[in-house]
Design an enzyme around this catalytic site. Structure first.
Site, PDB file in Angstrom:
ATOM      1  N   GLU A   1       0.882  -1.189   0.000  1.00  0.00           N
ATOM      2  CA  GLU A   1       0.000   0.000   0.000  1.00  0.00           C
ATOM      3  C   GLU A   1       0.907   1.223   0.000  1.00  0.00           C
ATOM      4  OE1 GLU A   1      -3.510   1.197   0.373  1.00  0.00           O
ATOM      5  OE2 GLU A   1      -2.243   2.970   0.191  1.00  0.00           O
TER       6      GLU A   1
ATOM      7  N   ASP B   1      -6.564  -4.185  -5.099  1.00  0.00           N
ATOM      8  CA  ASP B   1      -7.668  -3.480  -4.425  1.00  0.00           C
ATOM      9  C   ASP B   1      -7.388  -1.984  -4.522  1.00  0.00           C
ATOM     10  OD1 ASP B   1      -9.651  -2.527  -2.828  1.00  0.00           O
ATOM     11  OD2 ASP B   1      -8.950  -3.482  -0.987  1.00  0.00           O
TER      12      ASP B   1
ATOM     13  N   PRO C   1      -3.119   8.717  -9.453  1.00  0.00           N
ATOM     14  CA  PRO C   1      -2.040   7.736  -9.289  1.00  0.00           C
ATOM     15  C   PRO C   1      -2.450   6.297  -9.593  1.00  0.00           C
ATOM     16  CG  PRO C   1      -2.525   8.874  -7.208  1.00  0.00           C
ATOM     17  CD  PRO C   1      -3.400   9.477  -8.241  1.00  0.00           C
TER      18      PRO C   1
HETATM   19  N1  SPM Z   1     -10.757  -1.804   0.255  1.00  0.00           N
HETATM   20  C1  SPM Z   1     -11.707  -0.967  -0.330  1.00  0.00           C
HETATM   21  C2  SPM Z   1     -11.101  -0.059  -1.314  1.00  0.00           C
HETATM   22  C3  SPM Z   1     -12.037   0.197  -2.405  1.00  0.00           C
HETATM   23  N2  SPM Z   1     -11.451   0.093  -3.678  1.00  0.00           N
HETATM   24  C4  SPM Z   1     -12.342   0.400  -4.758  1.00  0.00           C
HETATM   25  C5  SPM Z   1     -12.845   1.766  -4.655  1.00  0.00           C
HETATM   26  C6  SPM Z   1     -13.692   2.144  -5.823  1.00  0.00           C
HETATM   27  C7  SPM Z   1     -14.541   3.291  -5.434  1.00  0.00           C
HETATM   28  N3  SPM Z   1     -15.178   3.924  -6.513  1.00  0.00           N
HETATM   29  C8  SPM Z   1     -16.165   3.213  -7.205  1.00  0.00           C
HETATM   30  C9  SPM Z   1     -16.720   4.116  -8.228  1.00  0.00           C
HETATM   31  C10 SPM Z   1     -16.645   3.571  -9.579  1.00  0.00           C
HETATM   32  N4  SPM Z   1     -16.261   4.590 -10.507  1.00  0.00           N
END
Ligand code: SPM
Length: 288
Positions: free
Chosen positions: A108, A157, A164
């Site tokens: 991360e 994830d 970025p």
């Molecule tokens: N561990 C959770 C992290 C979330 N990762 C994905 C985030 C995506 C959020 N936006 C969704 C909108 C789609 N354009």
């Protein structure tokens, strides 16, 4: 009068997401992004990065269970796992449930997200100090370039493909993940909403096709993301999403895992796409 948090990320797709909040509990500007925690009126605590909703306590399970368990039950022996991003800890919490998993590297870039999650989101971050887990606060792209032929499963994830994280949706990154996987490896990437971002998903699948013989897209339900769904690309060097499922489920005894979304039926069903999307993405049709 309730206050509303408004996510404007998808204005170009003609959508704004609003969620009712009680108060902002915390905010800071880290070297990478604006981090905030809100107490919502109906979804528990919520993490935002640069004013985009990452997760809420009430509906995070649909995302974290599906990004983790689908590839880990698709692989026959997922001993070494890499999570890229995932600073809130929800993905790692699910990954370490697998007895087959011996080691997890989580890479991360922003250490502050992890620290904030540890303080405000303990139900997600509570396995970040699990002995199976090594945390690395550095760029995930560089990490895969530096670690070839090492992982059984890589889970990306990430946040959305702006700023970025944009490179994580591109061919060079997918190729480096391919090289970082062992010969039977599986790669799953956060890959947007199937209807609003079909072009991005098509592009990712086209990149993946150049390296991985097996490519799919699957879906899960997250009401606080725009459009209420989000999906994942699934790239595999050898295994389909289904061929090891029965044996792996049998091995893991998942009844004790306190799951709220994942079942073997949901695993299979999540790959079934609406007709037009399936045609557009050219992914295999699943017989249930
Ligand atoms: N561990 C959770 C992290 C979330 N990762 C994905 C985030 C995506 C959020 N936006 C969704 C909108 C789609 N354009």
């Amino acid at each position: 009068m309730a206050e509303w948090f408004v996510e404007k990320l998808n204005m170009a797709q003609h959508i704004k997401t609003q969620i009712s909040i009680k108060e902002k509990l915390y905010e800071e500007k880290s070297p990478y992004q604006h981090i905030a925690i809100y107490e919502t009126t109906g979804f528990g605590k919520m993490l935002t990065l640069d004013d985009v909703i990452m997760c809420t306590e009430k509906d995070e399970f649909g995302y974290h269970e599906m990004i983790a368990h689908v590839p880990l039950f698709a692989h026959n022996n997922p001993e070494n796992v890499l999570v890229i991003g995932g600073g809130d800890g929800g993905t790692v919490r699910e990954v370490v449930k697998h007895s087959a998993v011996k080691h997890v590297d989580m890479c991360e870039i922003d250490e502050r997200v992890v620290e904030v999650a540890k303080k405000y989101l303990p139900t997600m971050s509570n396995q970040l100090s699990n002995p199976k887990v090594s945390l690395h606060f550095q760029d995930g792209f560089q990490w895969v370039k530096d670690h070839k032929n090492q992982y059984d499963v890589i889970i990306v994830d990430s946040s959305d493909p702006v700023g970025p994280a944009e490179v994580l949706f591109k061919e060079e990154f997918i190729r480096c993940c391919y090289e970082s996987l062992k010969e039977n490896g599986i790669l799953v990437n956060q890959a947007e909403h199937m209807l609003m971002f079909t072009d991005i998903i098509k592009e990712m699948l086209d990149y993946g096709r150049k390296y991985f013989p097996i490519q799919y897209y699957y879906n899960t339900l997250v009401p606080t993301y725009p459009g209420g769904f989000i999906g994942f690309t699934f790239f595999s060097k050898k295994f389909t999403p289904f061929e090891n499922l029965a044996q792996r489920i049998e091995q893991e005894k998942i009844d004790n895992w306190n799951l709220q979304y994942y079942t073997k039926e949901m695993h299979k069903a999540s790959f079934t796409l609406p007709k037009a999307i399936q045609k557009e993405l050219k992914t295999p049709v699943i017989s249930l």
